[in-house]
Design a protein around this motif. Structure first.
Motif, short mmCIF file in Angstrom:
data_model
loop_
_atom_site.label_atom_id
_atom_site.label_comp_id
_atom_site.label_asym_id
_atom_site.label_seq_id
_atom_site.Cartn_x
_atom_site.Cartn_y
_atom_site.Cartn_z
N UNK A 184 -2.79 -4.03 22.67
CA UNK A 184 -3.49 -3.73 23.91
C UNK A 184 -2.49 -3.64 25.05
N UNK A 185 -2.50 -2.53 25.75
CA UNK A 185 -1.67 -2.35 26.94
C UNK A 185 -2.39 -2.97 28.14
N UNK A 186 -1.65 -3.35 29.20
CA UNK A 186 -2.31 -3.80 30.43
C UNK A 186 -3.24 -2.73 30.97
N UNK A 187 -4.28 -3.16 31.69
CA UNK A 187 -5.31 -2.24 32.15
C UNK A 187 -4.76 -1.09 32.97
N UNK A 188 -3.84 -1.37 33.90
CA UNK A 188 -3.35 -0.31 34.76
C UNK A 188 -2.54 0.72 33.98
N UNK A 189 -1.79 0.26 32.98
CA UNK A 189 -1.02 1.20 32.15
C UNK A 189 -1.96 2.06 31.32
N UNK A 190 -2.99 1.45 30.75
CA UNK A 190 -3.98 2.21 29.99
C UNK A 190 -4.64 3.25 30.88
N UNK A 191 -5.07 2.85 32.07
CA UNK A 191 -5.74 3.78 32.98
C UNK A 191 -4.82 4.93 33.37
N UNK A 192 -3.57 4.63 33.69
CA UNK A 192 -2.64 5.67 34.13
C UNK A 192 -2.24 6.61 33.01
N UNK A 193 -2.45 6.19 31.75
CA UNK A 193 -2.14 7.10 30.64
C UNK A 193 -3.06 8.31 30.65
N UNK A 194 -4.19 8.21 31.36
CA UNK A 194 -5.14 9.33 31.46
C UNK A 194 -4.85 10.25 32.64
#
Length: 257
Positions: free
Chosen positions: A128-138
């Motif tokens: 699981x990546x941190x939330x902000x990294x996951x969000x920015x991947x989009x």
């Protein structure tokens, strides 16, 4: 009762039993559903993950037995994939490109078993990546009504996908998600991961995004992007105007700073 499961990378969920009908959502690899009605070419389903209703093509899924469905329901939280990756389908050696958030069901080692089909997952599983990294991947993913993947996504599909990878269950539409969580009274109290909701002139909630901090939001509007936000709403640098009127901010994640 009859059940099915998605054995393709992603299938469209449509409003009506027609290829021309609008896509209202998508079902991702490994997600199960209840079948409530049949036609010659279509099945009306209710998704297990977010209880969403629509029609899918009869050739776009496989049946799932009652016992298998019950055992799947007992897996909590489901193992999800954090990145777009490959899955080799055996024995024909074809390749599926799984979208982020795919459910790796009936997993043994690195192999998913769906009925008699085996899918070898290529890559790291369960991280699981941190939330902000996951969000920015989009970032720069095109807006697509009903979309839930990096190939096209809508505003609530985006928030649902990001939160799914954090192990948090969001409902499908923005108006439904607004009923979850705890209200944040002031924008000055915002933390990373809070959800901001926006309404139209009739007071109906029509948009949602993820707060990065007290002045920035990441959301899907035209494309996934980061915009400025204040107590009035979202200010678009592209359009040089306010585009969304803030209604409420909700918190579902504790501990983010």
């Amino acid at each position: 009762m009859e059940y099915g499961i998605c054995n393709l990378a992603v299938i469209p969920l449509r409003a009506e039993a027609s290829d021309k009908s609008e896509q209202v959502s998508q079902i991702l690899f490994g997600e199960a559903f209840e079948i409530v009605e049949w036609t010659d070419r279509w099945a009306k389903v209710i998704t297990d993950y977010d209880n969403y209703e629509g029609w899918i093509g009869r050739l776009q899924f496989v049946m799932l037995g009652h016992i298998a469905y019950k055992s799947l329901k007992q897996i909590a939280p489901p193992i999800t994939y954090r990145a777009v990756t490959q899955a080799w389908k055996k024995p024909d050696n074809s390749v599926l490109y799984l979208p982020v958030g795919s459910s790796l069901v009936f997993l043994k080692g690195t192999t998913c078993h769906i009925n008699n089909e085996k899918f070898e997952i290529i890559g790291e599983i369960g991280e699981t990546e941190p939330l902000d990294i996951t969000a920015k991947s989009f970032l720069n993913t095109a807006y697509l009504w009903g979309g839930r993947t990096h190939y096209g996504i809508d505003c609530s599909g985006f928030t649902q996908a990001v939160f799914k990878l954090q192990g948090i269950h969001l409902r499908r539409d923005a108006s439904m998600q607004a009923e979850q969580g705890k209200t944040v009274d002031f924008i000055s109290e915002v933390k990373l991961g809070d959800l901001a909701f926006f309404d139209n002139e009739e007071g109906r909630i029509i948009h949602v995004g993820i707060m990065l901090n007290g002045s920035q939001i990441i959301h899907a509007s035209g494309r996934v992007k980061i915009d400025s936000i204040d107590s009035q709403g979202i200010y678009s640098e592209d359009q040089k105007r306010y585009t969304h009127k803030l209604r409420i901010i909700k918190r579902l994640i504790n501990g983010h700073k």
